[in-house]
Design a protein around this motif. Structure first.
Motif, PDB file in Angstrom:
ATOM      1  N   MET A 145       0.968  -1.306   0.022  1.00  0.00           N
ATOM      2  CA  MET A 145      -0.164  -0.005  -0.024  1.00  0.00           C
ATOM      3  C   MET A 145       1.004   1.091   0.006  1.00  0.00           C
ATOM      4  SD  MET A 145      -2.879   1.193   2.871  1.00  0.00           S
ATOM      5  CE  MET A 145      -3.682  -0.360   2.699  1.00  0.00           C
ATOM      6  N   ARG A 146       0.896   1.912  -0.968  1.00  0.00           N
ATOM      7  CA  ARG A 146       1.560   3.211  -1.065  1.00  0.00           C
ATOM      8  C   ARG A 146       0.883   4.510  -0.582  1.00  0.00           C
ATOM      9  NH1 ARG A 146       6.618   3.120  -1.397  1.00  0.00           N
ATOM     10  NH2 ARG A 146       6.969   4.401  -3.540  1.00  0.00           N
ATOM     11  N   ILE A 147      -0.448   4.248  -1.028  1.00  0.00           N
ATOM     12  CA  ILE A 147      -1.291   5.538  -0.653  1.00  0.00           C
ATOM     13  C   ILE A 147      -2.516   4.977   0.295  1.00  0.00           C
ATOM     14  CG2 ILE A 147      -2.753   7.491  -1.636  1.00  0.00           C
ATOM     15  CD1 ILE A 147      -1.263   6.975  -4.261  1.00  0.00           C
ATOM     16  N   ALA A 148      -2.771   5.774   1.177  1.00  0.00           N
ATOM     17  CA  ALA A 148      -4.018   5.483   2.116  1.00  0.00           C
ATOM     18  C   ALA A 148      -4.739   6.481   2.082  1.00  0.00           C
ATOM     19  CB  ALA A 148      -3.481   5.021   3.554  1.00  0.00           C
ATOM     20  N   LEU A 149      -6.210   6.368   2.210  1.00  0.00           N
ATOM     21  CA  LEU A 149      -7.140   7.490   2.569  1.00  0.00           C
ATOM     22  C   LEU A 149      -8.122   7.011   3.712  1.00  0.00           C
ATOM     23  CD1 LEU A 149      -6.815   6.856  -1.043  1.00  0.00           C
ATOM     24  CD2 LEU A 149      -7.848   9.229  -0.792  1.00  0.00           C
ATOM     25  N   THR A 150      -8.544   7.990   4.218  1.00  0.00           N
ATOM     26  CA  THR A 150      -9.592   7.702   5.445  1.00  0.00           C
ATOM     27  C   THR A 150     -10.692   8.764   5.142  1.00  0.00           C
ATOM     28  OG1 THR A 150      -9.958   7.703   7.654  1.00  0.00           O
ATOM     29  CG2 THR A 150      -8.352   9.275   6.975  1.00  0.00           C
ATOM     30  N   GLY A 151     -11.956   8.426   5.570  1.00  0.00           N
ATOM     31  CA  GLY A 151     -12.820   9.348   5.164  1.00  0.00           C
ATOM     32  C   GLY A 151     -14.253   8.789   5.117  1.00  0.00           C
ATOM     33  N   GLU A 152     -15.111   9.396   4.479  1.00  0.00           N
ATOM     34  CA  GLU A 152     -16.531   9.080   4.048  1.00  0.00           C
ATOM     35  C   GLU A 152     -16.659   8.148   2.620  1.00  0.00           C
ATOM     36  OE1 GLU A 152     -16.616  13.054   2.091  1.00  0.00           O
ATOM     37  OE2 GLU A 152     -15.715  12.387   4.016  1.00  0.00           O
ATOM     38  N   ALA A 153     -17.632   7.239   2.676  1.00  0.00           N
ATOM     39  CA  ALA A 153     -17.770   6.392   1.585  1.00  0.00           C
ATOM     40  C   ALA A 153     -19.521   6.663   1.595  1.00  0.00           C
ATOM     41  CB  ALA A 153     -17.425   5.184   1.608  1.00  0.00           C
ATOM     42  N   LEU A 154     -20.028   6.937   0.581  1.00  0.00           N
ATOM     43  CA  LEU A 154     -21.344   7.081   0.438  1.00  0.00           C
ATOM     44  C   LEU A 154     -22.047   7.041  -1.076  1.00  0.00           C
ATOM     45  CD1 LEU A 154     -21.888  10.199  -1.240  1.00  0.00           C
ATOM     46  CD2 LEU A 154     -20.962  11.031   0.993  1.00  0.00           C
ATOM     47  N   ILE A 155     -23.287   6.938  -0.763  1.00  0.00           N
ATOM     48  CA  ILE A 155     -24.179   7.032  -2.429  1.00  0.00           C
ATOM     49  C   ILE A 155     -24.411   8.381  -2.782  1.00  0.00           C
ATOM     50  CG2 ILE A 155     -25.968   6.019  -3.639  1.00  0.00           C
ATOM     51  CD1 ILE A 155     -23.908   3.501  -2.892  1.00  0.00           C
ATOM     52  N   ASP A 156     -23.825   8.602  -3.877  1.00  0.00           N
ATOM     53  CA  ASP A 156     -24.565   9.846  -4.463  1.00  0.00           C
ATOM     54  C   ASP A 156     -25.723   9.675  -5.526  1.00  0.00           C
ATOM     55  OD1 ASP A 156     -22.802  12.280  -3.725  1.00  0.00           O
ATOM     56  OD2 ASP A 156     -21.227  11.463  -5.186  1.00  0.00           O
ATOM     57  N   PHE A 157     -26.888  10.135  -4.979  1.00  0.00           N
ATOM     58  CA  PHE A 157     -28.066  10.342  -5.859  1.00  0.00           C
ATOM     59  C   PHE A 157     -28.304  11.364  -6.821  1.00  0.00           C
ATOM     60  CE2 PHE A 157     -29.189   7.262  -2.686  1.00  0.00           C
ATOM     61  CZ  PHE A 157     -29.758   6.084  -3.226  1.00  0.00           C
ATOM     62  N   THR A 158     -27.800  11.315  -7.895  1.00  0.00           N
ATOM     63  CA  THR A 158     -27.896  12.326  -8.762  1.00  0.00           C
ATOM     64  C   THR A 158     -28.931  12.819  -9.579  1.00  0.00           C
ATOM     65  OG1 THR A 158     -25.468  11.784  -9.371  1.00  0.00           O
ATOM     66  CG2 THR A 158     -26.420  13.501 -10.805  1.00  0.00           C
ATOM     67  N   ALA A 159     -29.681  14.014  -9.701  1.00  0.00           N
ATOM     68  CA  ALA A 159     -30.802  14.223 -10.428  1.00  0.00           C
ATOM     69  C   ALA A 159     -30.731  14.026 -11.821  1.00  0.00           C
ATOM     70  CB  ALA A 159     -31.365  15.528 -10.084  1.00  0.00           C
ATOM     71  N   SER A 160     -31.675  13.317 -12.416  1.00  0.00           N
ATOM     72  CA  SER A 160     -31.719  13.000 -13.646  1.00  0.00           C
ATOM     73  C   SER A 160     -31.796  14.140 -14.717  1.00  0.00           C
ATOM     74  CB  SER A 160     -32.586  11.708 -13.963  1.00  0.00           C
ATOM     75  OG  SER A 160     -33.719  12.036 -13.736  1.00  0.00           O
ATOM     76  N   GLU A 161     -32.730  15.237 -13.884  1.00  0.00           N
ATOM     77  CA  GLU A 161     -32.853  16.256 -14.582  1.00  0.00           C
ATOM     78  C   GLU A 161     -33.417  17.324 -13.550  1.00  0.00           C
ATOM     79  OE1 GLU A 161     -36.418  18.169 -17.777  1.00  0.00           O
ATOM     80  OE2 GLU A 161     -36.377  16.104 -17.304  1.00  0.00           O
ATOM     81  N   ALA A 162     -32.612  18.526 -13.807  1.00  0.00           N
ATOM     82  CA  ALA A 162     -32.845  19.730 -12.756  1.00  0.00           C
ATOM     83  C   ALA A 162     -34.308  19.872 -12.410  1.00  0.00           C
ATOM     84  CB  ALA A 162     -32.096  20.821 -12.969  1.00  0.00           C
ATOM     85  N   GLY A 163     -34.601  20.085 -11.101  1.00  0.00           N
ATOM     86  CA  GLY A 163     -36.066  20.266 -10.781  1.00  0.00           C
ATOM     87  C   GLY A 163     -37.045  19.005 -10.638  1.00  0.00           C
ATOM     88  N   THR A 164     -36.249  17.892 -10.853  1.00  0.00           N
ATOM     89  CA  THR A 164     -37.157  16.613 -10.642  1.00  0.00           C
ATOM     90  C   THR A 164     -36.726  15.698  -9.578  1.00  0.00           C
ATOM     91  OG1 THR A 164     -35.815  15.018 -11.994  1.00  0.00           O
ATOM     92  CG2 THR A 164     -37.274  16.617 -13.110  1.00  0.00           C
TER      93      THR A 164
END
Length: 316
Positions: free
Chosen positions: A1-20
């Protein structure tokens, strides 16, 4: 392991169309995006967090494994997964987060995990620092590895999660002091230091102990500051932008991957690296981020794609 990261992991729910209210789910979270980008760019990468055993947590674990990220240090919990809802606008992205009591927010390993001996970079930042007990244990992990790893900090400011910006700015100053390399966007800089030019903020971060500060400006490129040297800027490659989600995370990943390629394995080498080396590092990071923007969602490129794009640019 050369690089380690710590923090959040989540699901991004992206709007398929603005305003919906129609949303499509994608694996996300700034540290997770950066970890995946580092792995796709060819560096052995590990992730230190806690994932839920719910259906979203299972999807996140499978996604990390599928992308070659070391998941051996990830804890599991019955707490729910963090969820984020994203609406794209022509200027920026709007976010709504659901984090309270989530698995990653309650990451509190005891004892602290030991980073592998060959680990050279440790990344922290983003919304994980807004939730306890994770924020305290992340700071403990960073402190325990100060001087052994190059500490990379990306604040990734999300104002919708910050009820008191003045108090947050005071906390950020402490995190700046823990970092060797700080990367932030121009939007981050404007929120953290609204009444000061960005070079004044960079000078303040350097005075706190960082060896290098990089501010990204989207399609306008990025600028590096180092103590006692003139700022160094690179342009961003021109691409057809489909989505900017994950671009900053991919840039951050590109920095660590390219710095390792330049032989940088200790914080003092950040200051010793010359202008040509830094220019190559920032061009690599900017190219990786630009390629991410050509696809929907956070979808970092593989190493071969970045190398091909750089070679094409050199031949023009």
């Amino acid at each position: 392991m050369r690089i380690a990261l710590t923090g959040e992991a989540l699901i991004d729910f992206t709007a398929s169309e603005a305003g919906t209210l129609a949303f499509l789910g994608h694996e996300g979270g700034s540290p997770l995006n950066t970890a995946v980008a580092c792995a796709r760019l060819g560096q052995h990468t590990g992730f230190f967090t806690q994932l839920s055993t719910d259906l979203f947590g299972e999807r996140l674990m499978a996604f990390l494994e599928r992308n070659g990220v070391d998941t051996g240090f990830i804890l599991r919990s019955s707490a729910p997964s963090t969820l984020a809802f994203v609406e794209r606008t022509p200027q920026t992205n709007r976010y709504a987060f659901y984090t309270h009591g989530s698995a990653d927010a309650t990451w509190a390993p005891e004892p602290l995990p030991q980073l592998p001996a060959d680990c050279r970079f440790l990344h922290f930042g983003s919304i994980s620092l807004l939730q306890e007990p994770a924020a305290t244990r992340i700071a403990d992990l960073v402190s325990a590895n100060a001087g052994r790893c190059v500490i990379v900090f990306d604040p990734n400011v999300r104002p919708s999660l910050i009820p008191d910006l003045a108090a947050y700015r005071a906390r950020v100053a402490n995190w700046f002091a823990m970092a060797d390399l700080v990367k932030l966007s121009d939007e981050d800089a404007a929120l953290l230091a609204p009444d000061r030019p960005v070079d004044a903020l960079a000078a303040e971060i350097l005075a706190a102990g960082a060896r290098a500060v990089i501010v990204t400006r989207g399609g306008e490129g990025a600028t590096l500051w180092r103590a006692g040297k003139a700022p160094l800027s690179v342009a961003a490659p021109r691409v057809q932008v489909v989505d900017t989600i994950g671009a900053g995370d991919t840039f951050t990943a590109g920095l660590s991957v390219a710095l390792l390629d330049q032989g940088v394995e200790h914080r003092d080498q950040l200051a010793a690296l010359g202008d040509d080396g830094w220019r190559a590092v920032m061009r690599f990071a900017a190219t990786a981020a630009a390629l991410n923007c050509t696809r929907e969602g956070a979808d970092p490129p593989v190493l071969a794609a970045v190398q091909a794009a750089l070679a094409q640019g050199d031949n023009r």
